[in-house]
Design a protein around this motif. Structure first.
Motif, short mmCIF file in Angstrom:
data_model
loop_
_atom_site.label_atom_id
_atom_site.label_comp_id
_atom_site.label_asym_id
_atom_site.label_seq_id
_atom_site.Cartn_x
_atom_site.Cartn_y
_atom_site.Cartn_z
N GLN A 1 0.83 -1.21 0.00
CA GLN A 1 0.00 0.00 0.00
C GLN A 1 0.87 1.25 0.00
OE1 GLN A 1 -3.03 -1.09 -0.52
NE2 GLN A 1 -2.11 -3.10 -0.14
N GLN B 1 -0.72 8.36 1.47
CA GLN B 1 -0.66 9.40 0.44
C GLN B 1 -0.85 10.79 1.06
OE1 GLN B 1 -2.59 8.30 -3.25
NE2 GLN B 1 -3.32 10.40 -3.57
N ASP C 1 -8.74 -1.86 5.09
CA ASP C 1 -8.99 -1.84 3.65
C ASP C 1 -7.79 -1.22 2.93
OD1 ASP C 1 -10.73 -1.77 1.19
OD2 ASP C 1 -10.37 0.38 1.49
N GLY C 2 -7.35 -1.86 1.86
CA GLY C 2 -6.16 -1.41 1.16
C GLY C 2 -6.25 0.01 0.65
N THR C 3 -7.37 0.36 0.06
CA THR C 3 -7.54 1.72 -0.47
C THR C 3 -7.43 2.76 0.65
OG1 THR C 3 -9.00 0.86 -2.19
CG2 THR C 3 -9.10 3.23 -1.74
N SER C 4 -7.99 2.40 1.83
CA SER C 4 -7.92 3.34 2.96
C SER C 4 -6.49 3.57 3.40
CB SER C 4 -8.75 2.80 4.13
OG SER C 4 -10.11 2.71 3.79
N VAL D 1 -3.76 3.20 1.58
CA VAL D 1 -3.09 4.00 0.54
C VAL D 1 -3.40 5.48 0.75
CG1 VAL D 1 -3.05 4.53 -1.93
CG2 VAL D 1 -3.00 2.15 -1.17
N GLN D 2 -4.67 5.78 1.05
CA GLN D 2 -5.07 7.18 1.24
C GLN D 2 -4.35 7.80 2.44
OE1 GLN D 2 -7.32 8.75 -0.97
NE2 GLN D 2 -6.41 10.52 0.04
N SER E 1 2.04 1.86 -3.50
CA SER E 1 0.97 2.43 -4.33
C SER E 1 0.84 3.93 -4.06
CB SER E 1 -0.36 1.73 -4.03
OG SER E 1 -0.31 0.37 -4.41
N ASN F 1 1.40 7.07 -6.72
CA ASN F 1 0.40 8.12 -6.98
C ASN F 1 0.97 9.52 -6.80
OD1 ASN F 1 -1.47 6.08 -7.38
ND2 ASN F 1 -2.35 6.23 -5.31
#
Length: 514
Positions: free
Chosen positions: A370, A409, A400-403, A405-406, A373, A377
């Motif tokens: 993550q 980031q 959650d992976g997307t969380s 990453v956010q 990623s 980005n």
């Protein structure tokens, strides 16, 4: 002819045995003349007192063996009692040993008289009461301790006899009931302790009466009110139990109770606070839902004109770029503003989603992937700033992976945006902490004064005094995401000394916070 052997068998050895019983009896024997001179004393008493027989029978009187108080009693009462009734039992006096030590004793007296009822001798049987006196003192000490304990505890205590007559009431019970101790003792428990229901005022059966009737312990009903003698109403609770002797016979009952008025008021306040909290949470949920709805509507309505501006800017640049000269700079500014506005809409949508969406975790994920990623980005921003990003081997976490990453980031982007004159250096680590992982993201940027640490996690707040473009919503988004998973985020920083952001993520999958 006299049978010597029979005589010897019945007289000699028997007389010797009686003498031994007299000398070595477990009690002391003293025989005195009527005027009190000691005539005979047994070995047991001699051993207790430390005298020889000759020392006592050479003119000592029985009163010489007594304490000062004992002598007075002997001279003024005991002789008179013996003359009047011939026997005196269970007189407690102290004997004085030759060494001066006192022995507590119980003395029984008998007077021998002749056929004309004239006194001849006084006989005294003496029991060593040392152990008994010690036992009595222990009982008295235990009783005093018991009384002191009952009088000192914070609860009210009332005891009764089998008929429900008050036999004991401690100061707390007296204060609550409004009865003085000396007045309450001897009254029926129903008169001293009047109990009613809080809601109806209906009188209820006294717990002591119930315990005596059923011979079982009983607790006070909820919301029981004590009506004190002066009319005060006090919310009380606790229980009554029967008192039994060693044979199991009920000899009375005891009630222990306390004033719970403050606790009741506190409970009412807590219930009200809980209701208010539920109401506030419900309103907040509706507000978050409204925010999410507003964000989606606003993004839809704003993206269309922004896309039009972006398209027109590109067309103008392609068709008239060579002829615009300095106008190209204006088009560049329009493009930058358009992109910032688009980013703001994206951040607003992300914050609204984080505030309303429940966290979902299917399995643990590799935080290293993550982070990679998130770095991908941010390649353009990293390249522009020359930032150096390093990290240790990161663990698998339940998010959650997307969380995740956010989160990475936003933290890295924040560090790049608020960089100092130096090349940005960002280092990310993780270490175990209970059943979670503690992550840290350290940078060498402009830092944050401690007084602004809490504010940086509020939406649309930026570092104080930092004139740097940005929506001020990234850290707020991080906080919302992390809180959904039961974690926390905080910062340690000083102005001009960089900042370290810490956050916790569960190590294993569980039911996350909504």
């Amino acid at each position: 002819m006299k049978d010597e052997s029979t005589n010897e068998g019945r007289s000699g050895p028997w007389e010797e045995s009686v003498e031994e019983l007299y000398e070595f009896a477990p009690c002391g024997y003293v025989t005195t003349s009527i005027d009190g001179r000691i005539i005979k004393v047994n070995r047991t008493l001699l051993d207790w007192l430390g005298y020889t027989s000759d020392e006592l029978t050479a003119g000592k009187r029985f009163s010489d063996l007594l304490s000062v108080g004992g002598k007075i009693f002997y001279d003024t009462h005991l002789n008179l009692l013996l003359r009047m009734q011939r026997t005196v039992d269970e007189i407690a006096l102290d004997l004085i040993c030759k060494s001066g030590e006192a022995i507590p004793a119980l003395i029984n007296s008998r007077q021998k008289r002749d056929s004309n009822d004239e006194p001849l001798l006084n006989r005294f049987t003496i029991y060593n009461a040392t152990e008994r006196r010690m036992y009595e003192r222990q009982l008295l000490a235990a009783r005093d301790l018991f009384q002191t304990t009952l009088s000192s505890i914070a609860d009210g205590v009332i005891a009764t006899d089998p008929a429900g007559i008050v036999s004991f009431i401690n100061p707390v019970a007296a204060a609550l009931s409004g009865w003085r101790e000396e007045t309450a003792v001897g009254h029926l428990i129903e008169d001293v302790l009047i109990l009613v229901r809080e809601d109806t005022g209906e009188k209820i059966e006294n717990p002591i009466t119930h315990a005596l009737r059923t011979e079982q312990a009983v607790g006070l009903e909820n919301h029981t009110v004590l009506i004190a003698k002066d009319g005060r109403q006090i919310v009380v609770d606790d229980s009554a139990s029967p008192i039994r002797d060693e044979n199991g016979t009920v000899t009375g009952a005891v009630l222990v109770f306390r004033d719970v008025s403050d606790r009741r008021r506190t409970q009412i306040a807590l219930d009200q606070a809980r209701d208010e909290l539920i109401k506030t949470a419900s309103e907040l949920k509706r507000s978050n839902e409204d925010l999410s709805q507003f964000a989606h509507i606003a993004s839809h309505d704003l993206r269309s004109p922004l896309n039009t501006v972006s398209t027109l800017t590109e067309l103008i640049e392609r068709k008239y770029g060579d002829k615009l000269g300095d106008g190209n700079k204006l088009l560049g500014h329009i493009g930058d503003a358009n992109r910032r506005m688009s980013k703001l809409i994206e951040d607003l949508l992300l914050y609204a989603t984080a505030a309303t969406q429940g966290a979902t975790v299917v399995e643990t994920i590799d935080a290293n992937l993550q982070l990679e990623s998130a770095i991908d980005n941010l390649q353009a921003a990293i390249a522009d700033s020359g930032a150096a990003i390093t990290h240790e081997d990161l663990p698998a976490v339940a998010i959650d992976g997307t969380s995740l990453v956010q989160i990475f980031q936003n933290l890295i982007g924040n560090a790049i945006r608020y960089r100092s004159a130096e090349t940005p250096r960002i280092h990310i680590t993780a270490r175990p902490m209970d059943e979670a992982w503690l992550f840290s993201c350290r940078d060498n940027g402009i830092g944050i004064a401690p007084s602004y640490h809490a504010q940086v996690f509020e939406p649309f707040k930026r570092l104080h005094g930092a004139e740097i473009p940005g929506s001020g919503i990234g850290l707020a988004v991080c906080k919302k995401i992390i809180q959904r998973y039961g974690g926390k985020i905080w910062v340690e920083s000083f102005k001009d000394e960089g900042a370290t952001f810490y956050f916790t993520i569960p190590a294993r999958c569980s039911t996350p916070a909504a």
